[in-house]
Design a protein around this motif. Structure first.
Motif, PDB file in Angstrom:
ATOM      1  N   LEU A  13       3.199  90.402  43.357  1.00  0.00           N
ATOM      2  CA  LEU A  13       4.224  91.001  44.211  1.00  0.00           C
ATOM      3  C   LEU A  13       3.728  91.241  45.635  1.00  0.00           C
ATOM      4  O   LEU A  13       4.301  92.039  46.364  1.00  0.00           O
ATOM      5  CB  LEU A  13       4.804  92.273  43.590  1.00  0.00           C
ATOM      6  CG  LEU A  13       5.451  92.057  42.218  1.00  0.00           C
ATOM      7  CD1 LEU A  13       5.968  93.371  41.670  1.00  0.00           C
ATOM      8  CD2 LEU A  13       6.550  91.019  42.290  1.00  0.00           C
ATOM      9  N   SER A  17       4.146  86.123  47.099  1.00  0.00           N
ATOM     10  CA  SER A  17       4.754  85.826  45.801  1.00  0.00           C
ATOM     11  C   SER A  17       6.002  84.955  45.912  1.00  0.00           C
ATOM     12  O   SER A  17       6.256  84.124  45.050  1.00  0.00           O
ATOM     13  CB  SER A  17       5.089  87.126  45.065  1.00  0.00           C
ATOM     14  OG  SER A  17       3.903  87.830  44.762  1.00  0.00           O
ATOM     15  N   ILE A  21       6.815  81.512  43.660  1.00  0.00           N
ATOM     16  CA  ILE A  21       7.999  81.355  42.814  1.00  0.00           C
ATOM     17  C   ILE A  21       8.868  80.200  43.307  1.00  0.00           C
ATOM     18  O   ILE A  21       9.419  79.431  42.510  1.00  0.00           O
ATOM     19  CB  ILE A  21       8.780  82.678  42.734  1.00  0.00           C
ATOM     20  CG1 ILE A  21       7.944  83.712  41.959  1.00  0.00           C
ATOM     21  CG2 ILE A  21      10.134  82.476  42.060  1.00  0.00           C
ATOM     22  CD1 ILE A  21       8.533  85.108  41.939  1.00  0.00           C
ATOM     23  N   VAL A  37       7.585  83.957  34.694  1.00  0.00           N
ATOM     24  CA  VAL A  37       6.847  84.692  35.719  1.00  0.00           C
ATOM     25  C   VAL A  37       6.197  85.909  35.079  1.00  0.00           C
ATOM     26  O   VAL A  37       6.862  86.690  34.403  1.00  0.00           O
ATOM     27  CB  VAL A  37       7.777  85.120  36.876  1.00  0.00           C
ATOM     28  CG1 VAL A  37       7.014  85.955  37.894  1.00  0.00           C
ATOM     29  CG2 VAL A  37       8.390  83.892  37.536  1.00  0.00           C
ATOM     30  N   SER A  39       3.729  89.305  35.797  1.00  0.00           N
ATOM     31  CA  SER A  39       3.149  90.245  36.752  1.00  0.00           C
ATOM     32  C   SER A  39       2.361  91.266  35.943  1.00  0.00           C
ATOM     33  O   SER A  39       2.896  91.873  35.018  1.00  0.00           O
ATOM     34  CB  SER A  39       4.248  90.929  37.567  1.00  0.00           C
ATOM     35  OG  SER A  39       3.693  91.830  38.493  1.00  0.00           O
ATOM     36  N   ARG A  73       8.549  96.803  39.311  1.00  0.00           N
ATOM     37  CA  ARG A  73       8.251  95.371  39.298  1.00  0.00           C
ATOM     38  C   ARG A  73       9.443  94.548  38.808  1.00  0.00           C
ATOM     39  O   ARG A  73       9.681  93.450  39.310  1.00  0.00           O
ATOM     40  CB  ARG A  73       7.013  95.095  38.443  1.00  0.00           C
ATOM     41  CG  ARG A  73       5.744  95.535  39.134  1.00  0.00           C
ATOM     42  CD  ARG A  73       4.521  95.359  38.258  1.00  0.00           C
ATOM     43  NE  ARG A  73       3.370  95.947  38.906  1.00  0.00           N
ATOM     44  CZ  ARG A  73       2.308  95.263  39.326  1.00  0.00           C
ATOM     45  NH1 ARG A  73       2.240  93.970  39.133  1.00  0.00           N
ATOM     46  NH2 ARG A  73       1.323  95.885  39.915  1.00  0.00           N
ATOM     47  N   LEU A  77      10.954  91.615  41.016  1.00  0.00           N
ATOM     48  CA  LEU A  77      11.032  90.246  40.510  1.00  0.00           C
ATOM     49  C   LEU A  77      12.472  89.733  40.503  1.00  0.00           C
ATOM     50  O   LEU A  77      12.714  88.563  40.812  1.00  0.00           O
ATOM     51  CB  LEU A  77      10.420  90.145  39.114  1.00  0.00           C
ATOM     52  CG  LEU A  77       8.890  90.196  39.083  1.00  0.00           C
ATOM     53  CD1 LEU A  77       8.385  90.244  37.651  1.00  0.00           C
ATOM     54  CD2 LEU A  77       8.286  89.006  39.822  1.00  0.00           C
ATOM     55  N   MET A  93      10.901  86.746  32.639  1.00  0.00           N
ATOM     56  CA  MET A  93      10.032  87.690  33.330  1.00  0.00           C
ATOM     57  C   MET A  93       9.192  88.436  32.296  1.00  0.00           C
ATOM     58  O   MET A  93       9.725  88.913  31.298  1.00  0.00           O
ATOM     59  CB  MET A  93      10.930  88.673  34.097  1.00  0.00           C
ATOM     60  CG  MET A  93      10.248  89.803  34.762  1.00  0.00           C
ATOM     61  SD  MET A  93      11.416  91.053  35.428  1.00  0.00           S
ATOM     62  CE  MET A  93      12.745  90.099  36.105  1.00  0.00           C
TER      63      MET A  93
END
Length: 153
Positions: A13, A17, A21, A37, A39, A73, A77, A93
């Motif tokens: 993040l 980022s 992506i 993805v 994190s 987060r 995202l 995610m």
């Protein structure tokens, strides 16, 4: 070009980022791959926050901190998905906590990803050339190819 079914994308993040992506989105459009993805809430960050709370004489709730950071987060995202991924790209995610390299490798294995996409810079903005960095561990131990995305657009 090799056709991928699943791409793992590790983001912290940081401001870089979005480029990572977006790169995954372009690859997905060409291959139809799902973009997963991940994190990782770094254990060192949690330990640092806990130490700061204790130094101030305030109570620290590990569970509450993880819940708050996971929510933050998730929101970040979602915004990155809107900005960087075409809406038709399949996505997933995953937010986890622990040692970043270890957790990313777990996701690569569990999701059976065929490629891992990472950035060349992260939160600390340090070059990843010193021993022990997350990127170095991923290059060394990842069971699939690792694609590094430059921080420059």
């Amino acid at each position: 070009m090799k056709v991928f079914n699943k791409l793992a994308v590790a983001v912290d993040l940081s401001p870089f980022s979005q480029n990572i992506i977006a790169c995954a989105g372009k690859l997905s459009e060409r291959s139809g791959a799902e973009v997963v993805v991940v994190s990782v809430i770094d254990k060192r960050m949690i330990d640092g926050v806990e130490s700061a709370f204790e130094a101030e004489g305030r109570g620290f709730s590990y569970k509450r901190f993880l819940a708050d950071e996971t929510f933050r987060r998730t929101q970040s995202l979602r915004e990155l998905f809107e900005q960087a991924l075409p809406s038709h790209v399949p996505r997933k995610m995953i937010i986890t906590s622990g040692v970043p390299a270890t957790e990313v490798l777990k996701v690569v294995n569990q999701e059976q990803a065929e490629l891992l996409i990472i950035g060349t810079k992260g939160v600390t903005n340090l070059r990843g050339f010193r021993r022990g960095t997350t990127a170095e561990r991923l290059y060394r131990y990842c069971p699939v190819s690792v694609l590094s995305v430059s921080h420059q657009p």
